[in-house]
Design a protein around this motif. Structure first.
Motif, PDB file in Angstrom:
ATOM      1  N   HIS A  68       0.858  -1.184   0.000  1.00 35.80           N
ATOM      2  CA  HIS A  68       0.000   0.000   0.000  1.00 35.80           C
ATOM      3  C   HIS A  68       0.895   1.235   0.000  1.00 35.80           C
ATOM      4  O   HIS A  68       2.112   1.131   0.178  1.00 35.80           O
ATOM      5  CB  HIS A  68      -0.940   0.018   1.208  1.00 35.80           C
ATOM      6  N   ALA A  69       0.299   2.375  -0.192  1.00 35.25           N
ATOM      7  CA  ALA A  69       1.043   3.634  -0.117  1.00 35.25           C
ATOM      8  C   ALA A  69       1.237   4.007   1.347  1.00 35.25           C
ATOM      9  O   ALA A  69       0.408   3.689   2.198  1.00 35.25           O
ATOM     10  CB  ALA A  69       0.276   4.734  -0.848  1.00 35.25           C
ATOM     11  N   ARG A  70       2.321   4.695   1.632  1.00 36.35           N
ATOM     12  CA  ARG A  70       2.605   5.119   3.012  1.00 36.35           C
ATOM     13  C   ARG A  70       1.634   6.199   3.484  1.00 36.35           C
ATOM     14  O   ARG A  70       1.266   6.236   4.653  1.00 36.35           O
ATOM     15  CB  ARG A  70       4.029   5.666   3.124  1.00 36.35           C
ATOM     16  N   ASP A  71       1.258   7.082   2.556  1.00 37.48           N
ATOM     17  CA  ASP A  71       0.413   8.218   2.912  1.00 37.48           C
ATOM     18  C   ASP A  71      -0.228   8.763   1.642  1.00 37.48           C
ATOM     19  O   ASP A  71       0.003   8.246   0.542  1.00 37.48           O
ATOM     20  CB  ASP A  71       1.224   9.297   3.642  1.00 37.48           C
ATOM     21  N   LEU A  72      -1.003   9.829   1.789  1.00 36.69           N
ATOM     22  CA  LEU A  72      -1.700  10.401   0.644  1.00 36.69           C
ATOM     23  C   LEU A  72      -0.718  10.955  -0.385  1.00 36.69           C
ATOM     24  O   LEU A  72      -0.969  10.865  -1.587  1.00 36.69           O
ATOM     25  CB  LEU A  72      -2.688  11.473   1.094  1.00 36.69           C
ATOM     26  N   ALA A  73       0.379  11.504   0.052  1.00 36.60           N
ATOM     27  CA  ALA A  73       1.368  12.040  -0.890  1.00 36.60           C
ATOM     28  C   ALA A  73       1.909  10.930  -1.792  1.00 36.60           C
ATOM     29  O   ALA A  73       2.005  11.103  -3.013  1.00 36.60           O
ATOM     30  CB  ALA A  73       2.504  12.733  -0.135  1.00 36.60           C
ATOM     31  N   GLU A  74       2.250   9.797  -1.206  1.00 40.41           N
ATOM     32  CA  GLU A  74       2.749   8.683  -2.025  1.00 40.41           C
ATOM     33  C   GLU A  74       1.628   8.136  -2.920  1.00 40.41           C
ATOM     34  O   GLU A  74       1.863   7.807  -4.085  1.00 40.41           O
ATOM     35  CB  GLU A  74       3.318   7.571  -1.150  1.00 40.41           C
ATOM     36  N   ALA A  75       0.416   8.061  -2.398  1.00 38.94           N
ATOM     37  CA  ALA A  75      -0.708   7.585  -3.201  1.00 38.94           C
ATOM     38  C   ALA A  75      -0.928   8.498  -4.404  1.00 38.94           C
ATOM     39  O   ALA A  75      -1.152   8.025  -5.529  1.00 38.94           O
ATOM     40  CB  ALA A  75      -1.979   7.511  -2.350  1.00 38.94           C
ATOM     41  N   ALA A  76      -0.849   9.810  -4.199  1.00 37.20           N
ATOM     42  CA  ALA A  76      -1.024  10.755  -5.296  1.00 37.20           C
ATOM     43  C   ALA A  76       0.082  10.596  -6.334  1.00 37.20           C
ATOM     44  O   ALA A  76      -0.173  10.663  -7.546  1.00 37.20           O
ATOM     45  CB  ALA A  76      -1.060  12.186  -4.755  1.00 37.20           C
TER      46      ALA A  76
END
Length: 171
Positions: A68-76
């Motif tokens: 999964h992504a670490r946080d919203l910044a990585e997800a974006a």
């Protein structure tokens, strides 16, 4: 005589795959309209696109070697890279991050362009699906988080661009 395949270079392969991604979606939608009518097809497309979106992000995470992504910044960043790789110039979107909120503006959308070309009585089909697509993508990238998406502008209802506000709450 043995047949030797003609190979396409990677740039040509990617261009073809990008076009096929949109063409497959469009043809599925048009055939669903023929079979069930426009309103039912729009609703079904919304469900299918969200389901496919989850598959997309699971495959992207797998390719990146991530759970999964670490946080919203990585997800974006993952979403931005996905859009660039698989939509190319059929999508012109920008993303801005502020805390736990992602602001997305879409200036060009290949799916919407195809809707216009189809000449149906409604032009919001891709927009209806998109509102559910962002939470579907982020739900895979950030599992267990509360995700909401609001459309502030939509090309499918006459706006010059699409604008979304996506909020990600704690687990």
């Amino acid at each position: 005589m043995q047949v030797i395949p003609i190979t396409l270079d990677e740039k040509a392969q990617l261009a073809i795959l990008r076009k096929l991604l949109l063409a497959w979606d469009g043809q599925w939608f048009l055939k669903t309209v023929e079979a069930f009518g426009l309103d039912r097809a729009v609703e079904q497309n919304r469900k299918v696109r969200a389901s496919f979106g989850r598959i997309e992000m699971r495959l992207v995470l797998q390719a990146l070697g991530l759970d999964h992504a670490r946080d919203l910044a990585e997800a974006a960043s993952i979403l931005s890279g996905y859009a660039l790789a698989f939509f190319g110039d059929a999508l012109d979107a920008s993303m801005d991050l502020s805390g736990n909120t992602l602001y997305v503006r879409v200036a060009k959308c290949g799916a919407y362009d195809n809707v216009v070309r189809a000449g149906l009585s409604r032009k919001d089909q891709s927009c209806v699906a998109c509102v559910d697509l962002w939470p579907a993508w982020l739900g895979v990238l950030l599992p267990g988080h509360n995700i909401s998406c609001s459309a502030l502008e939509r090309m499918g209802v006459g706006d010059s661009s699409c604008a979304f506000v996506i909020s990600v709450g704690d687990k």
